[in-house]
Design a protein around this motif. Structure first.
Motif, PDB file in Angstrom:
ATOM      1  N   PHE A 423     -17.432 -29.167 -28.566  1.00  0.00           N
ATOM      2  CA  PHE A 423     -16.709 -28.185 -29.374  1.00  0.00           C
ATOM      3  C   PHE A 423     -16.250 -28.854 -30.658  1.00  0.00           C
ATOM      4  N   ASP A 424     -16.435 -28.151 -31.777  1.00  0.00           N
ATOM      5  CA  ASP A 424     -16.012 -28.649 -33.089  1.00  0.00           C
ATOM      6  C   ASP A 424     -15.273 -27.524 -33.802  1.00  0.00           C
ATOM      7  N   ARG A 425     -14.206 -27.856 -34.526  1.00  0.00           N
ATOM      8  CA  ARG A 425     -13.406 -26.834 -35.206  1.00  0.00           C
ATOM      9  C   ARG A 425     -12.934 -27.369 -36.551  1.00  0.00           C
ATOM     10  N   ALA A 426     -12.865 -26.479 -37.539  1.00  0.00           N
ATOM     11  CA  ALA A 426     -12.319 -26.809 -38.862  1.00  0.00           C
ATOM     12  C   ALA A 426     -11.337 -25.709 -39.247  1.00  0.00           C
ATOM     13  N   GLU A 427     -10.056 -26.046 -39.281  1.00  0.00           N
ATOM     14  CA  GLU A 427      -9.004 -25.119 -39.700  1.00  0.00           C
ATOM     15  C   GLU A 427      -8.590 -25.511 -41.112  1.00  0.00           C
ATOM     16  N   PHE A 428      -8.884 -24.645 -42.075  1.00  0.00           N
ATOM     17  CA  PHE A 428      -8.735 -25.037 -43.478  1.00  0.00           C
ATOM     18  C   PHE A 428      -7.982 -23.973 -44.259  1.00  0.00           C
ATOM     19  N   ALA A 429      -7.080 -24.431 -45.130  1.00  0.00           N
ATOM     20  CA  ALA A 429      -6.380 -23.549 -46.067  1.00  0.00           C
ATOM     21  C   ALA A 429      -6.289 -24.271 -47.402  1.00  0.00           C
ATOM     22  N   GLN A 430      -6.490 -23.512 -48.498  1.00  0.00           N
ATOM     23  CA  GLN A 430      -6.540 -24.126 -49.829  1.00  0.00           C
ATOM     24  C   GLN A 430      -6.050 -23.121 -50.856  1.00  0.00           C
ATOM     25  N   GLY A 431      -5.402 -23.625 -51.923  1.00  0.00           N
ATOM     26  CA  GLY A 431      -4.948 -22.755 -52.990  1.00  0.00           C
ATOM     27  C   GLY A 431      -4.319 -23.554 -54.124  1.00  0.00           C
ATOM     28  N   GLN A 432      -3.917 -22.855 -55.179  1.00  0.00           N
ATOM     29  CA  GLN A 432      -3.333 -23.486 -56.364  1.00  0.00           C
ATOM     30  C   GLN A 432      -2.164 -22.643 -56.885  1.00  0.00           C
ATOM     31  N   ASP A 433      -1.219 -23.321 -57.507  1.00  0.00           N
ATOM     32  CA  ASP A 433      -0.131 -22.667 -58.228  1.00  0.00           C
ATOM     33  C   ASP A 433      -0.401 -22.896 -59.715  1.00  0.00           C
ATOM     34  N   THR A 434      -0.816 -21.848 -60.438  1.00  0.00           N
ATOM     35  CA  THR A 434      -1.264 -21.992 -61.825  1.00  0.00           C
ATOM     36  C   THR A 434      -0.528 -20.999 -62.728  1.00  0.00           C
ATOM     37  N   PRO A 435      -0.632 -21.155 -64.062  1.00  0.00           N
ATOM     38  CA  PRO A 435       0.160 -20.314 -64.983  1.00  0.00           C
ATOM     39  C   PRO A 435      -0.216 -18.842 -64.976  1.00  0.00           C
ATOM     40  N   PHE A 436      -1.481 -18.510 -64.681  1.00  0.00           N
ATOM     41  CA  PHE A 436      -1.942 -17.123 -64.788  1.00  0.00           C
ATOM     42  C   PHE A 436      -2.530 -16.665 -63.460  1.00  0.00           C
ATOM     43  N   LEU A 437      -2.804 -15.383 -63.370  1.00  0.00           N
ATOM     44  CA  LEU A 437      -3.464 -14.826 -62.193  1.00  0.00           C
ATOM     45  C   LEU A 437      -4.975 -14.919 -62.313  1.00  0.00           C
ATOM     46  N   PHE A 438      -5.455 -15.641 -63.292  1.00  0.00           N
ATOM     47  CA  PHE A 438      -6.881 -15.810 -63.541  1.00  0.00           C
ATOM     48  C   PHE A 438      -7.121 -17.217 -64.060  1.00  0.00           C
ATOM     49  N   ALA A 439      -8.385 -17.652 -63.992  1.00  0.00           N
ATOM     50  CA  ALA A 439      -8.784 -18.908 -64.625  1.00  0.00           C
ATOM     51  C   ALA A 439      -9.093 -18.639 -66.088  1.00  0.00           C
ATOM     52  N   LEU A 440      -8.801 -19.617 -66.942  1.00  0.00           N
ATOM     53  CA  LEU A 440      -8.998 -19.466 -68.376  1.00  0.00           C
ATOM     54  C   LEU A 440      -9.880 -20.594 -68.887  1.00  0.00           C
ATOM     55  N   GLN A 441     -10.983 -20.212 -69.544  1.00  0.00           N
ATOM     56  CA  GLN A 441     -11.879 -21.188 -70.149  1.00  0.00           C
ATOM     57  C   GLN A 441     -12.063 -20.844 -71.616  1.00  0.00           C
TER      58      GLN A 441
END
Length: 995
Positions: A423-441
């Motif tokens: 048995f193998d398991r991967a419990e993953f959570a990821q995120g960012q706290d950034t200035p906007f609700l969108f990415a800016l390029q």
């Protein structure tokens, strides 16, 4: 219930060859070369005292399989002959160790001791090797991750900084590797590699050894087309052993990173743990337990290209609505040469990593015919770090429990079975706290990330049954594997949007940011928690046939059925514009059609001429290898459950920030993810020729050639570009661009590999590998990796050296016990005082060097300047006769901007993909260890390690966006991590007590 019955049925089948164990085999002959029948062969483990008795068959052949790795004594007896004994026979993971015994006639019970050969590979043709536990524990590793040792095996390379994502074999993808622990799945499930840089998923102190095979492995390995990494956990022995340790790092011992503007990031790193193992019942029941932890606090060095003060003021005056966007960038510190709008920003932010791992294992020798084991391990990882610019923060959490249980049975002397469930398991959570609700390029400034993240809880369940059947000169192995995969995820779990502008100082491109004209707005809505399901079925038959005393055949056939991915509740929007007439496929059509005919033949010929006394082996063979790459990449229909659009000026002329709500949907800019329902299984043909030579005691040299050709390789293009710029018409009305995955790429690799391996039994271990190779493809490497072509109608135009074309690669490791002090060659009878200062010293180290990776020169162009308005992967034009590099390359001018120009509007650039290369890297990592003997069994080890001891500046990749103010400059070091390959000089110290 049906699945349970299926598993029980498979577990009952007589079906072998666990690659996490080993086999000892051979032929017993008399002085005239005739085969000796019914000879008694006793194989005794020197660690546990467990004995495995076998007999030779009517062909004089004996085989003992499913043996634990380690050190053995092998004795051979037959009536009328002198006993023969091989002492300290090392058996490695996945190894078929050939010990042929030639008995002499005697009238008494005389015993003859002979030395086994150095472990020449006389039963298989793979290009690979074993890393033993001594190397894992004694070699200096920056980060203490065993992955940093994988590329010590012949045929494997590390193209990055030593993480799982950087491990490559035969020019293929990191998604094409198989990772096993004790014979069962140990991958990241969604990806083959883990999604973060785990250091302790398997502690180096808990590894008995591991094998990495890169090319031409036998039919008992597969499930992917790339490297096969088989890790074996430690088990307890018949004597109690234990240890406790701590490794420490601190920035006061380290050199400043290259181009860090005089700053030295604060670092506190503590790596500590303990293990213990031994008998519960002598020669019957053994245990091993390990715990290890990592605590790292790094004030990470950051840098980026940001707007100048003058440009900020210009934006505020001409476009006040954009002031919040431009002011989100930090204030620059250093002007970019030749630019009035760009500056370079330097800063730092705290990166905090906590990691805790544990492993427990029990082995039970039930009787001479049956053995069983159970093992459980887990690793919990948490990290917070600055995201692009401070004070933005990102987090990653990962937990990886893994367990297996196995039973080995010797039903008869000629029939053996090995079954296990994992048995193998991967419990993953990821995120960012950034200035906007969108990415800016805003080209050419460094982008600001999106706050969107993901959560997932992925599982794999693996049932395996393998068997060995001995018939005369044939060792027939058969096996079945069933792997059930579950992916429960929400990705993205919040809307993921990217707003892109063409900014200042892009050659041939207007400053659309000052006009507030968004070039593209890509939006993907949040996806609910969904469940992907897939079941894989693998089977093989393998015959290791002894044609004669010097000639062996390894012939096998593997069958692989990778199943069809689907959502457990039937959710998903299947998009294939090419094969479904209405773009969206009917609900009764699967995500892709299954292939049931993946039969992969493999054949190897191994010849050890008698004239060379068994010390030379010639090996050659051919095989076909199949794989389906990244599992997570099969689930595009899941992502289409949410709203997706790509909005450009063609759909909504004049639109800017803020983007009007609902504009993407109202303008029919729907941009779903597409994939071919007729995608193919990647198939790789591999061929090899190699020579192994025992050049000295316990020392083997090898020279090998191998070639590979991969077809039906993963590819990624973009469909539905503009076909009429006057009317903005597209092929599929009502849709914007459609990213489309297929299997239409091809890849080739040719390589010359040379290596030398010396066993540690002599007090000096040496492992050195060199590989010269050339990998060519048309954008698709394999797995889930592919470059987006600049012209989606000309995939052949992308043919060039692969992104991972490491032309020259060298890696060497050594461990040397200085021959002074008690128990060693010199000063064996020295006093305690003399031994305190002169005895117990050990030198070890790793040296590595590789050539630079290819760099793809791109440029930022307005979508309206392109024939199809698909603005991805665009390249400039080449100026004839002008070299791409300056006459003298420096970090301030690695590439020659005068060699390129902007293509005319309505045309694509003519510069080839991957036209230039980044700098190569090399470093030396030595370690010095002193053992203080406290008692006969108890000792204290002090160790000092230096990574990149010569403090060679390791340069990163040059800026490759033509037209930007930083084009051709190298502004970043090769690595900004605290650990891994390519750091500045770093020192580490440790103290370890052991008994």
């Amino acid at each position: 219930m049906k699945r349970l019955l299926l598993f029980l049925l498979l577990a009952s089948l007589p079906v072998m060859a666990q690659t996490d164990r080993g086999t000892i085999t051979g032929t017993v002959t008399d002085p005239s070369g005739r085969r000796v029948v019914n000879a008694d062969v006793l194989i005794r483990s020197n660690a546990t005292g467990v004995e495995t008795p076998v007999k030779t068959n009517n062909a004089g052949v004996y085989t003992a399989t499913s043996l634990s790795t380690g050190d053995y004594d092998v004795s051979v007896e037959a009536d009328g002959f002198a006993s023969l004994r091989f002492e300290h026979v090392g058996l490695d993971v996945g190894q078929v160790r050939t010990l042929d015994a030639k008995l002499s006639v005697t009238g008494g019970s005389v015993q003859v001791n002979v030395r086994a050969d150095s472990g020449l590979s006389k039963s298989s043709i793979e290009i690979g090797g074993v890393i033993n536990g001594r190397q894992a524990q004694d070699l200096p590793l920056n980060g203490r991750s065993y992955v940093g040792l994988v590329s010590l095996a012949p045929g494997m390379i590390d193209s990055g900084t030593g993480t799982q994502q950087d491990v490559r074999a035969a020019g293929l993808s990191d998604e094409d590797n198989t990772w096993h622990l004790d014979g069962v799945d140990n991958s990241g499930i969604n990806h083959q590699y883990q999604k973060v840089d785990l250091h302790l998923q398997v502690s180096t102190e808990a590894i008995a050894e591991f094998r990495a095979n890169g090319v031409a492995y036998s039919a008992d390995q597969g499930g992917s087309v790339g490297g096969q990494i088989e890790i074996v956990s430690k088990s307890g022995g018949d004597v109690y052993h234990g240890a406790a340790w701590e490794f420490i790092r601190n920035n006061v011992f380290d050199a400043s990173p290259w181009n860090a503007q005089g700053t030295l990031p604060a670092l506190r790193l503590n790596n500590f743990g303990a293990n213990i193992g031994g008998p519960i019942v002598k020669k019957k029941l053994f245990f091993f337990a390990n715990y290890e932890a990592l605590r790292q606090n790094l004030n990470q060095t950051l840098s980026g290209t940001v707007p100048s003060t003058a440009y900020r003021a210009q934006v505020a005056a001409e476009q006040p609505v954009l002031a919040p966007l431009i002011n989100a960038f930090p204030i620059g510190l250093v002007p970019v040469a030749g630019s009035v709008d760009q500056m370079t920003w330097y800063g730092s932010g705290p990166e905090v990593t906590h990691e805790d791992s544990g492993l427990v294992r029990a082995d039970y020798h039930i009787n001479d015919r049956m053995n069983a084991f159970v093992r459980f391990n887990t690793d919990h990882y948490t990290e917070t770090a600055p995201d692009t610019f401070t004070p933005s923060t990102a987090f990653n959490d990962l937990n990886t429990p893994n367990a297996t249980i196995g039973i080995q049975n010797t039903f008869t002397p000629t029939f053996l079975n090995d079954a296990r469930y994992g048995f193998d398991r991967a419990e993953f959570a990821q995120g960012q706290d950034t200035p906007f609700l969108f990415a800016l390029q805003i080209a050419p400034f460094t982008g600001i990330d999106t706050p969107s993240g993901s959560v997932r809880n992925d599982n794999s369940f693996t049932g395996i049954d393998d068997a060995t059947l001995l018939r005369g000169r044939h060792t027939i192995k058969m096996g079945i594997t069933v792997r059930r995969v579950q992916e429960n995820k929400a990705s993205p779990n919040t809307p993921d949007e990217t707003i892109s502008y063409q900014g200042p100082e892009q050659k041939g491109t207007p400053d659309d940011f000052l006009k507030n004209l968004i070039d593209s707005d890509s939006y993907a809505g949040a996806v609910p928690v969904t469940g992907q399901r897939l079941t894989e079925y693998f089977g093989y038959v393998l015959d290791q046939f002894k044609l004669g005393s010097t000639l062996n055949l390894n012939v096998g056939l593997r069958y692989e059925n990778f199943g069809v991915d689907h959502e457990v509740l039937g959710r998903g929007l299947n998009v294939d514009p090419i094969n479904c007439p209405n773009v969206v496929c009917p609900s009764n059509i699967p995500w892709y059609y299954q292939s049931n005919l993946e039969f992969s033949p493999r054949v190897g010929v191994i010849w050890s001429p008698a004239i060379f006394n068994g010390k030379t082996v010639f090996r050659s063979g051919f095989g076909i290898y199949d794989g389906f790459g990244q599992f997570g990449g099969l689930g595009q229909p899941i992502g289409n459950l949410a709203t997706k659009y790509t909005l450009t000026q063609a759909q909504a002329p004049g639109f800017g920030y803020p983007v009007p709500s609902g504009l993407g949907v109202a303008t029919h800019s729907n941009s779903p993810a597409g994939a071919s329902i007729h995608r193919k299984i990647t198939s790789v043909n591999e061929w090899t020729l190699s020579v192994q030579q025992e050049v000295a005691r316990q020392t083997i040299a090898q020279v090998a050639y191998f070639g590979t050709r991969a077809t039906h390789v993963f590819s990624s293009i973009t469909l539905n570009g503009i076909i009429n710029q006057a009317t903005n018409a597209r092929t599929y009305a009502g849709y914007s661009t459609i990213p489309y995955q297929n299997s239409s790429a091809d890849a080739y690799t040719h390589a010359l590999q040379a290596s030398i391996q010396r066993n540690f039994s002599t007090g000096w271990m040496l492992s050195a590998n060199y590989e010269w190779s050339h990998s060519i493809d048309d954008g698709g490497i394999g797995g889930g990796e592919a470059d987006t072509p600049q012209n989606n109608n000309c995939l052949a135009c992308e043919r060039s050296s692969s992104d991972q074309d490491v032309r020259s690669y060298f890696r060497m490791s050594t461990i040397y016990q200085l021959p002074f002090g008690r128990g060693r060659a010199f000063l064996n009878n020295s006093s305690r005082i003399t031994d305190l200062f002169l005895g117990g010293w050990q030198l070890s180290g790793i040296a590595s060097a590789r050539s630079g990776l290819p760099v793809n020169i791109t440029m930022s162009r307005s979508a309206t300047a392109l024939p199809d308005e698909i603005n991805k992967g665009q390249r400039p034009n080449r100026v004839p006769g002008v070299p791409l590099y300056p006459s003298h390359k420096t970090t301030q001018e690695w590439l020659n901007a005068n060699a390129l120009t902007t293509p005319a509007s309505g045309t694509w650039g003519n510069l080839g993909r991957n036209a230039v290369r980044a700098p190569g890297i090399w470093q030396i990592d030595p370690a010095l260890t002193k053992r203080f003997a406290l008692t006969e069994r108890v000792g204290l080890n002090f160790r000092a390690e230096a990574f990149n001891v010569l403090n060679r500046a390791q340069y990163g990749t040059p800026a490759s966006t033509f037209g930007s103010g930083t084009y051709g400059l190298i502004t970043k070091a090769y690595s900004t991590n605290a650990t891994g390959t390519g750091t500045p000089r770093e020192l580490q110290f440790s103290l370890k007590a052991e008994f």
